[in-house]
Design a protein around this motif. Structure first.
Motif, PDB file in Angstrom:
ATOM      1  N   LEU A 144       0.842  -1.189   0.000  1.00 24.09           N
ATOM      2  CA  LEU A 144       0.000   0.000   0.000  1.00 24.09           C
ATOM      3  C   LEU A 144       0.876   1.238   0.000  1.00 24.09           C
ATOM      4  O   LEU A 144       1.643   1.467   0.942  1.00 24.09           O
ATOM      5  N   ILE A 145       0.796   2.021  -1.061  1.00 22.63           N
ATOM      6  CA  ILE A 145       1.516   3.288  -1.163  1.00 22.63           C
ATOM      7  C   ILE A 145       0.595   4.386  -0.640  1.00 22.63           C
ATOM      8  O   ILE A 145      -0.512   4.575  -1.155  1.00 22.63           O
ATOM      9  N   ILE A 146       1.028   5.103   0.394  1.00 27.18           N
ATOM     10  CA  ILE A 146       0.156   6.039   1.107  1.00 27.18           C
ATOM     11  C   ILE A 146       0.579   7.482   0.852  1.00 27.18           C
ATOM     12  O   ILE A 146       1.726   7.870   1.084  1.00 27.18           O
ATOM     13  N   CYS A 147      -0.376   8.298   0.381  1.00 30.01           N
ATOM     14  CA  CYS A 147      -0.160   9.731   0.248  1.00 30.01           C
ATOM     15  C   CYS A 147      -1.420  10.439   0.758  1.00 30.01           C
ATOM     16  O   CYS A 147      -2.476   9.830   0.880  1.00 30.01           O
ATOM     17  N   GLY A 148      -1.306  11.740   1.058  1.00 29.53           N
ATOM     18  CA  GLY A 148      -2.487  12.483   1.501  1.00 29.53           C
ATOM     19  C   GLY A 148      -2.280  13.167   2.837  1.00 29.53           C
ATOM     20  O   GLY A 148      -1.161  13.530   3.206  1.00 29.53           O
ATOM     21  N   ILE A 149      -3.365  13.361   3.575  1.00 25.30           N
ATOM     22  CA  ILE A 149      -3.329  14.048   4.867  1.00 25.30           C
ATOM     23  C   ILE A 149      -4.191  13.285   5.888  1.00 25.30           C
ATOM     24  O   ILE A 149      -5.105  12.569   5.496  1.00 25.30           O
ATOM     25  N   TYR A 150      -3.873  13.442   7.147  1.00 21.80           N
ATOM     26  CA  TYR A 150      -2.705  14.092   7.755  1.00 21.80           C
ATOM     27  C   TYR A 150      -1.691  13.013   8.112  1.00 21.80           C
ATOM     28  O   TYR A 150      -2.075  11.919   8.554  1.00 21.80           O
ATOM     29  N   ALA A 151      -0.396  13.317   7.955  1.00 28.55           N
ATOM     30  CA  ALA A 151       0.632  12.285   8.059  1.00 28.55           C
ATOM     31  C   ALA A 151       0.628  11.579   9.410  1.00 28.55           C
ATOM     32  O   ALA A 151       0.722  10.352   9.467  1.00 28.55           O
ATOM     33  N   ILE A 167       0.590  -6.394   5.271  1.00 25.34           N
ATOM     34  CA  ILE A 167       0.611  -5.614   4.033  1.00 25.34           C
ATOM     35  C   ILE A 167       1.737  -4.596   4.160  1.00 25.34           C
ATOM     36  O   ILE A 167       1.799  -3.853   5.146  1.00 25.34           O
ATOM     37  N   GLN A 168       2.639  -4.572   3.203  1.00 20.76           N
ATOM     38  CA  GLN A 168       3.760  -3.633   3.239  1.00 20.76           C
ATOM     39  C   GLN A 168       3.261  -2.221   2.932  1.00 20.76           C
ATOM     40  O   GLN A 168       2.648  -1.991   1.884  1.00 20.76           O
ATOM     41  N   ALA A 169       3.541  -1.299   3.848  1.00 17.66           N
ATOM     42  CA  ALA A 169       3.107   0.096   3.677  1.00 17.66           C
ATOM     43  C   ALA A 169       4.300   0.967   3.292  1.00 17.66           C
ATOM     44  O   ALA A 169       5.383   0.860   3.879  1.00 17.66           O
ATOM     45  N   PHE A 170       4.066   1.841   2.295  1.00 16.88           N
ATOM     46  CA  PHE A 170       5.069   2.809   1.856  1.00 16.88           C
ATOM     47  C   PHE A 170       4.478   4.202   2.033  1.00 16.88           C
ATOM     48  O   PHE A 170       3.514   4.565   1.361  1.00 16.88           O
ATOM     49  N   MET A 171       5.039   4.980   2.971  1.00 16.86           N
ATOM     50  CA  MET A 171       4.586   6.356   3.141  1.00 16.86           C
ATOM     51  C   MET A 171       5.454   7.271   2.273  1.00 16.86           C
ATOM     52  O   MET A 171       6.684   7.254   2.393  1.00 16.86           O
ATOM     53  N   VAL A 172       4.812   8.055   1.407  1.00 21.43           N
ATOM     54  CA  VAL A 172       5.545   8.914   0.483  1.00 21.43           C
ATOM     55  C   VAL A 172       5.798  10.251   1.182  1.00 21.43           C
ATOM     56  O   VAL A 172       4.884  11.076   1.326  1.00 21.43           O
TER      57      VAL A 172
END
Length: 294
Positions: A144-151, A167-172
């Motif tokens: 899961l590639i995560i973008c948006g608000i609020y961090a 699930i592998q999470a990727f925070m951009v």
């Protein structure tokens, strides 16, 4: 009790080291655009940092995902929530969107397209009371590639929840925004050290774009646009089919790099042919001359 007015701030320029060496894959990933609704964005000055960079980077990620057929999922809170449905969110943040239903829409610059999925958002984590995990499992995806608000709120909690579900999470890092530089940095540190991996928009473009990491001819004009945008480090949405790519900064070195990549697939191309017509439309007609594919 309500969300405070958020002053302009700089996205952190240095990022924490990751404990894991995960690498995002186009065949395993889902892009999550988290809570990019007018209501939440209105707590910022939209013309000041970090909003322009946030929106441009998310736009690039969405364009990349569409071109590579990576599923794009949005979360959005509903304005129609009673006190029982809001639960403890009512105590912590007040009525939220219920009091300002006019802010329910995803910001226009990032609006979902017909192939995208929009999930109702009920709690911090995008997995709570939603079908996100079910959708991912059914599609054989575990990243899961995560973008948006609020961090440091929903984005971080979603990354933590993803970890709990294997699930592998990727925070951009430069495609999320927060209340301040300090809270933004805190969220990145926590994810990098406890539940996921921190990456950047540029790094994801480099890893996921087939033309930059494999000898691959774009399969569509949208994929070509995303490839060029990645090289130029500009939002793909800003490039128009008839724009002169040289005016955007595409130099001969980058053209030669693309040319060599495409030649290795067996395509017979010359530098002059590309340089004489430096537009997306012209290049796509060269790469795929079949009018039915235009």
């Amino acid at each position: 009790m309500a969300i405070p007015r958020i002053p302009s701030y700089n996205i952190p320029e240095t990022f924490p080291d990751n404990r894991v060496a995960w690498q995002a894959s186009r065949d395993r990933a889902v892009l999550l655009v988290h809570d990019m609704q007018d209501y939440f964005l209105d707590f910022y000055d939209r013309d000041s940092k970090p909003v322009p960079q946030l929106q441009a980077n998310i736009r690039s990620l969405i364009d990349l995902a569409h071109s590579l057929e990576i599923p794009v999922v949005y979360t959005a809170q509903l304005p129609e929530q009673n006190v029982q449905e809001r639960g403890l969110l009512q105590d912590m943040w007040g009525p939220g969107l219920t009091a300002q239903p006019q802010g329910k829409s995803i910001v226009a610059a990032l609006a979902p397209e017909t192939q995208d999925t929009v999930l109702d958002k009920w709690r911090y984590s995008a997995f709570q009371k939603s079908t996100l995990e079910k959708m991912m499992r059914e599609d054989g995806r575990d990243q899961l590639i995560i973008c948006g608000i609020y961090a440091h709120i929903g984005c971080m909690m979603t990354a933590c929840d993803a970890f709990m579900r294997d699930i592998q999470a990727f925070m951009v890092a430069d495609a999320v925004a927060d209340f301040s530089t300090e809270e933004h940095a805190m969220a990145l540190r926590y994810v990098a050290q406890r539940c996921g991996a921190v990456t950047t928009t540029e790094a994801l473009l480099a890893v996921l774009q087939p033309a930059s990491s494999h000898n691959h001819v774009p399969l569509s004009q949208d994929e070509l646009k995303t490839t060029i945008a990645g090289l130029l480090q500009v939002p793909a949405a800003e490039l128009q089919p008839d724009d002169n790519l040289l005016d955007w900064g595409l130099d001969s070195i980058r053209i030669m790099s693309l040319l060599e990549s495409w030649r290795k697939t067996g395509l017979d191309l010359s530098f002059m042919r590309l340089a004489e017509q430096p537009t997306l439309a012209a290049w796509w007609s060269i790469l795929d001359p079949d009018p039915a594919h235009s």
